[in-house]
Design an enzyme around this catalytic site. Structure first.
Site, PDB file in Angstrom:
ATOM      1  N   THR A  18       0.830  -1.207   0.000  1.00  0.00           N
ATOM      2  CA  THR A  18       0.000   0.000   0.000  1.00  0.00           C
ATOM      3  C   THR A  18       0.867   1.261   0.000  1.00  0.00           C
ATOM      4  OG1 THR A  18      -1.599  -1.232   1.344  1.00  0.00           O
ATOM      5  CG2 THR A  18      -1.956   1.133   1.145  1.00  0.00           C
ATOM      6  N   ARG A  22       7.826  -2.721   2.789  1.00  0.00           N
ATOM      7  CA  ARG A  22       7.992  -2.809   4.241  1.00  0.00           C
ATOM      8  C   ARG A  22       8.339  -4.228   4.637  1.00  0.00           C
ATOM      9  NH1 ARG A  22       3.160   1.041   6.653  1.00  0.00           N
ATOM     10  NH2 ARG A  22       3.675   2.747   5.267  1.00  0.00           N
ATOM     11  N   SER A 120       6.252   3.810   8.622  1.00  0.00           N
ATOM     12  CA  SER A 120       5.088   4.509   9.138  1.00  0.00           C
ATOM     13  C   SER A 120       4.702   4.095  10.560  1.00  0.00           C
ATOM     14  CB  SER A 120       3.935   4.307   8.166  1.00  0.00           C
ATOM     15  OG  SER A 120       2.881   5.156   8.483  1.00  0.00           O
ATOM     16  N   HIS A 121       3.493   3.554  10.704  1.00  0.00           N
ATOM     17  CA  HIS A 121       2.978   3.238  12.038  1.00  0.00           C
ATOM     18  C   HIS A 121       3.488   1.889  12.551  1.00  0.00           C
ATOM     19  CE1 HIS A 121       0.531   1.290   9.050  1.00  0.00           C
ATOM     20  NE2 HIS A 121       0.140   0.430   9.974  1.00  0.00           N
ATOM     21  N   LYS A 133      10.026   4.001   0.382  1.00  0.00           N
ATOM     22  CA  LYS A 133       9.062   4.302  -0.686  1.00  0.00           C
ATOM     23  C   LYS A 133       9.610   5.410  -1.561  1.00  0.00           C
ATOM     24  CE  LYS A 133       6.375   7.171   2.519  1.00  0.00           C
ATOM     25  NZ  LYS A 133       5.078   7.521   3.052  1.00  0.00           N
ATOM     26  N   ASP A 284       1.706   9.601  13.785  1.00  0.00           N
ATOM     27  CA  ASP A 284       2.323   8.276  13.667  1.00  0.00           C
ATOM     28  C   ASP A 284       3.826   8.385  13.393  1.00  0.00           C
ATOM     29  OD1 ASP A 284       2.275   9.098  11.010  1.00  0.00           O
ATOM     30  OD2 ASP A 284       1.929   7.076  10.244  1.00  0.00           O
ATOM     31  N   ARG A 289      -0.031  10.607   9.731  1.00  0.00           N
ATOM     32  CA  ARG A 289      -1.355  10.335  10.306  1.00  0.00           C
ATOM     33  C   ARG A 289      -1.623  11.253  11.488  1.00  0.00           C
ATOM     34  NH1 ARG A 289      -2.623   3.876  10.377  1.00  0.00           N
ATOM     35  NH2 ARG A 289      -1.656   3.405   8.366  1.00  0.00           N
ATOM     36  N   GLU A 370      -8.608   9.326   4.694  1.00  0.00           N
ATOM     37  CA  GLU A 370      -8.792   7.884   4.866  1.00  0.00           C
ATOM     38  C   GLU A 370      -9.229   7.613   6.297  1.00  0.00           C
ATOM     39  OE1 GLU A 370      -6.135   5.159   2.375  1.00  0.00           O
ATOM     40  OE2 GLU A 370      -4.741   6.574   3.261  1.00  0.00           O
ATOM     41  N   GLU A 371      -9.933   6.510   6.457  1.00  0.00           N
ATOM     42  CA  GLU A 371     -10.403   6.129   7.787  1.00  0.00           C
ATOM     43  C   GLU A 371      -9.257   5.824   8.744  1.00  0.00           C
ATOM     44  OE1 GLU A 371      -9.574   2.833   8.655  1.00  0.00           O
ATOM     45  OE2 GLU A 371      -8.775   2.621   6.634  1.00  0.00           O
ATOM     46  N   LYS A 383      -0.654  12.504   3.014  1.00  0.00           N
ATOM     47  CA  LYS A 383      -1.448  12.914   4.154  1.00  0.00           C
ATOM     48  C   LYS A 383      -0.516  13.589   5.144  1.00  0.00           C
ATOM     49  CE  LYS A 383      -1.549   8.160   6.083  1.00  0.00           C
ATOM     50  NZ  LYS A 383      -1.018   7.241   5.084  1.00  0.00           N
ATOM     51  N   ARG A 503      -8.843  -6.666   7.373  1.00  0.00           N
ATOM     52  CA  ARG A 503      -9.514  -5.481   7.895  1.00  0.00           C
ATOM     53  C   ARG A 503     -10.994  -5.574   7.545  1.00  0.00           C
ATOM     54  NH1 ARG A 503      -5.096  -2.782   9.518  1.00  0.00           N
ATOM     55  NH2 ARG A 503      -3.431  -2.189   8.076  1.00  0.00           N
TER      56      ARG A 503
HETATM   57  C1  VG1 Z   1      -2.861   1.203   5.800  1.00  0.00           C
HETATM   58  C2  VG1 Z   1      -4.141   2.019   5.829  1.00  0.00           C
HETATM   59  C3  VG1 Z   1      -4.192   2.932   4.620  1.00  0.00           C
HETATM   60  C4  VG1 Z   1      -2.941   3.813   4.572  1.00  0.00           C
HETATM   61  C5  VG1 Z   1      -1.710   2.922   4.596  1.00  0.00           C
HETATM   62  C6  VG1 Z   1      -0.433   3.724   4.655  1.00  0.00           C
HETATM   63  O1  VG1 Z   1      -2.837   0.381   4.656  1.00  0.00           O
HETATM   64  O2  VG1 Z   1      -5.254   1.192   5.878  1.00  0.00           O
HETATM   65  O3  VG1 Z   1      -5.363   3.711   4.694  1.00  0.00           O
HETATM   66  O4  VG1 Z   1      -2.922   4.593   3.414  1.00  0.00           O
HETATM   67  O5  VG1 Z   1      -1.746   2.078   5.743  1.00  0.00           O
HETATM   68  O6  VG1 Z   1      -0.428   4.581   5.744  1.00  0.00           O
HETATM   69  P1  VG1 Z   1      -3.248  -1.179   4.696  1.00  0.00           P
HETATM   70  O7  VG1 Z   1      -2.977  -1.698   3.317  1.00  0.00           O
HETATM   71  O8  VG1 Z   1      -2.413  -1.821   5.760  1.00  0.00           O
HETATM   72  O9  VG1 Z   1      -4.694  -1.212   5.080  1.00  0.00           O
HETATM   73  V1  VG1 Z   1       0.987   4.830   6.566  1.00  0.00           V
HETATM   74  O10 VG1 Z   1       0.750   6.134   7.605  1.00  0.00           O
HETATM   75  O11 VG1 Z   1       1.261   3.349   7.190  1.00  0.00           O
HETATM   76  O12 VG1 Z   1       2.103   5.183   5.371  1.00  0.00           O
HETATM   77 CO    CO Z   2       2.377   7.016   8.236  1.00  0.00          CO
END
Ligand code: VG1
Ligand code: CO
Length: 550
Positions: A18, A22, A120-121, A133, A284, A289, A370-371, A383, A503
Site C-alpha cells: 500500500t 515494508r 510509518s505506524h 518508498k 504516527d 497520520r 482515509e479512515e 497525508k 480489515r
Molecule cells: C494502511 C491504511 C491505509 C494507509 C496505509 C499507509 O494500509 O489502511 O489507509 O494509506 O496504511 O499509511 P493497509 O494496506 O495496511 O490497510 V501509513 O501512515 O502506514 O504510510
Molecule cells: Co504514516
C-alpha cells in the site's frame, strides 16, 4: 573514491505494498537487500520513460522517520545515487524528513523525486520494521505502474553500481561532495513550515495560546516531534511541553506509533482527566497520520474529513472554497453528505494515498482522507498529521467551539455515520486468501439477500478507474452495501510484515439526534454479526474477535 560494480542476486518478494516496501529490519539488513531494491528503483528511473527523462543531472530528496537502520540506509542510498547519475541529493539533517515534509521539499525544490525511509505506524527498533518508498516529482507516492516496474526490475537486478567513498556527515548542514554528486544537508523543518504559514492564520493561533488555550500533542517518540515543537512551541508560542514524546527514537521508545485510541492510550487517558487540555492530538511514525481528541471525546477520522470539508472556508488556505473532495472506499460516507450539500464533486478511491495524486494534480479535489487516521490536502501530495492538527486548532479558534461541540453540531445537521474498523492481525496467509476468495465467489448471490431488515443492494470487489489517466485498479476490497446505506467491507492489509491482516470496516448511518450517542461498537454489533455470518472469520481463524477495534 571510486564507483564500483558489484555482482548481486535478486531477492524474492520485493514488491511494494500500500505504501512502499515494508519488511522486518532483519530482512532489510541482509547483505544487498536494500541495495538491490534501490538499484532497481534507480534503474527504472534511468530507463528513460516516454518523455525521455532520466536521473542524469537531476536532484533527489532523501530522508526518513528516524527509525532503526535509517542512518545506515541513508549512507547506502547516497552511494548508490552517486554511482547512478544523480547530480544532487537534498538530505534532511540526521537523515530525518517526515513523509509530508519530504513531499513539501520535493515540490518546493522541484526535485525529480524523493526516497522516504519509513515503515510509518509499524513498530521500530532492531526487532521492528523498516520501509522504503519512492515519491515522484509531484511529491506524491509512486503510482502502481512505477512500483510494479520497480518490482519487476528487482527480479532481474544482477549488478550494483555503488561508490566506495567514506560516509558523509549527515548531521552537518550545507554542501558536501560524494563522487560527482552534491549532497546538500537541509533543515528538515524549514520548507514544510513555510507551507503551513501560507495555509493558516499564525497570528490568530498565537493569540489562542496567549490567551491560555491548552494543547497536548503526542509525537509518540517519532519524527513528528521536531516539526510540532518548531511550529507549535517555538513559532506559535504554545508552552514548552505542549509536545510530548517529541524526541524521535530509533525504537519509538517501545511505543507503537499508530495514533488511534488503542495505541495512543496515554493521550486518551490525559484527555479524560479533570484537568484535560482543550485539545489533544497524536501522530504516527512518519507524521502523516493524525488523531484529534477533544476533552473526553475522540474524533473518528472519517468525521474529521467531513468537518474539514464543511468548515474549510474558515481557513485562509481554503477561503476560496474547495474544488472537490476524495475519500478511500472504506472511509465512511460522512464526507459524501457534506459534499452533496455543498455541491462539491466527491471521489471514492482505493486505499492508499497514491490514488489521490492524480485528482490533486488535476485540480479536481482539494481535501482527501482515509479512515486510517489520515487527512490531507492539495498543499502536498501526502497525508499530513501536523497540518490536520493546525486545521483543527484553527477551527476551534475561528468558531470558539470545542472539538466535541463542533462534531455534535455536525451530526445534528448531517447525521452520524457510525463507523469502526476491526483488524484481525497475524492470520495465516492461506487462511486470509481463502477467506477473500470465498467471499469473492459468494458475491453474485448476495444482492437482494436480506440480513434482518437490511437488504443487500450492491456486493462487489471494488475496482477503480482513475478519472484522470484511465488506469484501472481491481480487487481493492469486497463491499456489501445495504438499502439503508450501511456498509460491510473486507480487505487485506498491504502494509504488514507478519502473516496477513484482515480489515473489516463497518458503517451505518443515524439521522436521529436522540440516537447519536451510542458507544460505537454497540451501535455496530448487528453489522459485525452480518460480517461474521458472511465471512465466518472466527471459525476460519480460530480468533474470538479482532486484535484491534478502532
Ligand atoms: C494502511 C491504511 C491505509 C494507509 C496505509 C499507509 O494500509 O489502511 O489507509 O494509506 O496504511 O499509511 P493497509 O494496506 O495496511 O490497510 V501509513 O501512515 O502506514 O504510510
Ligand atoms: Co504514516
Amino acid at each position: 573514491m571510486a564507483i564500483q560494480t558489484i555482482p548481486t542476486q535478486p531477492f524474492a518478494g520485493q514488491r511494494p505494498g500500500t505504501s512502499g516496501l515494508r519488511k522486518k529490519v532483519t530482512v532489510f539488513t541482509q547483505p544487498y537487500y536494500l541495495e538491490n531494491f534501490v538499484q532497481a528503483l534507480l534503474d527504472v528511473l534511468n530507463a528513460s520513460g516516454a518523455d525521455g527523462q532520466t536521473l542524469q543531472g537531476e536532484t533527489l530528496v532523501l530522508g526518513g522517520d528516524g527509525r532503526f537502520y535509517n542512518r545506515t540506509a541513508v549512507q547506502v542510498i547516497l552511494k548508490l545515487a552517486a554511482a547512478n547519475g544523480v547530480a544532487c541529493v537534498l538530505l534532511g539533517r540526521g537523515g530525518i524528513l517526515s513523509t509530508p515534509a519530504a513531499s513539501a521539499v520535493i515540490r518546493h525544490r522541484q526535485a525529480f523525486g524523493g526516497i522516504v525511509l519509513s515503515a510509518s505506524h509499524n513498530p521500530g527498533g532492531a526487532e521492528g520494521d523498516f520501509g522504503i518508498k519512492y515519491n515522484a516529482g509531484n511529491g506524491g507516492p509512486a503510482n502502481e505502474a512505477l512500483t510494479e516496474a520497480v518490482y519487476a526490475r528487482t527480479q532481474l537486478v544482477r549488478e550494483l553500481r555503488i561508490s566506495d567513498a567514506s560516509d558523509i556527515d549527515i548531521d552537518r548542514l550545507g554542501l558536501q561532495q560524494l563522487e560527482q554528486m552534491q549532497v546538500e544537508v537541509i533543515d528538515p523543518v524549514a520548507d514544510y513550515a513555510a507551507v503551513m504559514r501560507k495555509l493558516f492564520d499564525f497570528e490568530m493561533l498565537r493569540g489562542m495560546f496567549r490567551r491560555g488555550f491548552s494543547l497536548r500533542v503526542d509525537a509518540m517518540n517519532a519524527v513528528g516531534g521536531p516539526y510540532a515543537r518548531a511550529i507549535l512551541e517555538d513559532e506559535l508560542g504554545a508552552p514548552a511541553g505542549t509536545v510530548v514524546n517529541a524526541e524521535p527514537l530509533e525504537d519509538f521508545g517501545g511505543l507503537h506509533p499508530d495514533p488511534n485510541p488503542v495505541n495512543a492510550d496515554n493521550l486518551i487517558a490525559h484527555m479524560q482527566r479533570p484537568d484535560a487540555p482543550d485539545f489533544g492530538a497524536a501522530m504516527d511514525g512518519d507524521a502523516d497520520r493524525n488523531m484529534v481528541v477533544g476533552r473526553n471525546f475522540v474524533v473518528a477520522p472519517s468525521d474529521s474529513l467531513a468537518l474539514m470539508t464543511a468548515y474549510a472556508r474558515l481557513i485562509p488556505g481554503y477561503q476560496d472554497g474547495l474544488r472537490g473532495v476524495a475519500r478511500s472506499m472504506p472511509t465512511s460516507a460522512a464526507v459524501d453528505r457534506v459534499a452533496k450539500a455543498m455541491g462539491l464533486p466527491c471521489f471514492e478511491t482505493p486505499t492508499g494515498w497514491k490514488f489521490f495524486g492524480n485528482l490533486l494534480d488535476a485540480g479536481r479535489v482539494s481535501l482527501c482522507g482515509e479512515e486510517s487516521y489520515g487527512t490531507g490536502s492539495s498543499h502536498v501530495r501526502e497525508k499530513d498529521g501536523l497540518w490536520a492538527i493546525l486545521f483543527w486548532l484553527s477551527l476551534q479558534g475561528a468558531t470558539g467551539r470545542s472539538v466535541e461541540t463542533l462534531v455534535r453540531e455536525h451530526w445534528r445537521v448531517y447525521g452520524r455515520n457510525y463507523y469502526t474498523r476491526h483488524d484481525y492481525e497475524g492470520i495465516a496467509v492461506d487462511t486470509a486468501n481463502t477467506l477473500m476468495a470465498d467471499l469473492r465467489a459468494a458475491l453474485p448471490a448476495l444482492p437482494g439477500h436480506c440480513f434482518g431488515y437490511r437488504r443487500v443492494v450492491l456486493a462487489d470487489d471494488f475496482s477503480y478507474a482513475d478519472p484522470v489517466d484511465g488506469s484501472v485498479s481491481g480487487q481493492q476490497g469486497i463491499r456489501l452495501v445495504f438499502d439503508d446505506g450501511a456498509r460491510v467491507i473486507f480487505r487485506l492489509s498491504g502494509t504488514g510484515t507478519e502473516g496477513a491482516t484482515l480489515r473489516l470496516y463497518l458503517e451505518r448511518y443515524e439521522a436521529d439526534v436522540t440516537k447519536q450517542d451510542q458507544p460505537v461498537q454497540q451501535a455496530l454489533t448487528e453489522l459485525a454479526a452480518v460480517a461474521e455470518q458472511v465471512a465466518g472469520i472466527r471459525a476460519r481463524t480460530g480468533m474470538a474477535g479482532p486484535t484491534v477495534a478502532t
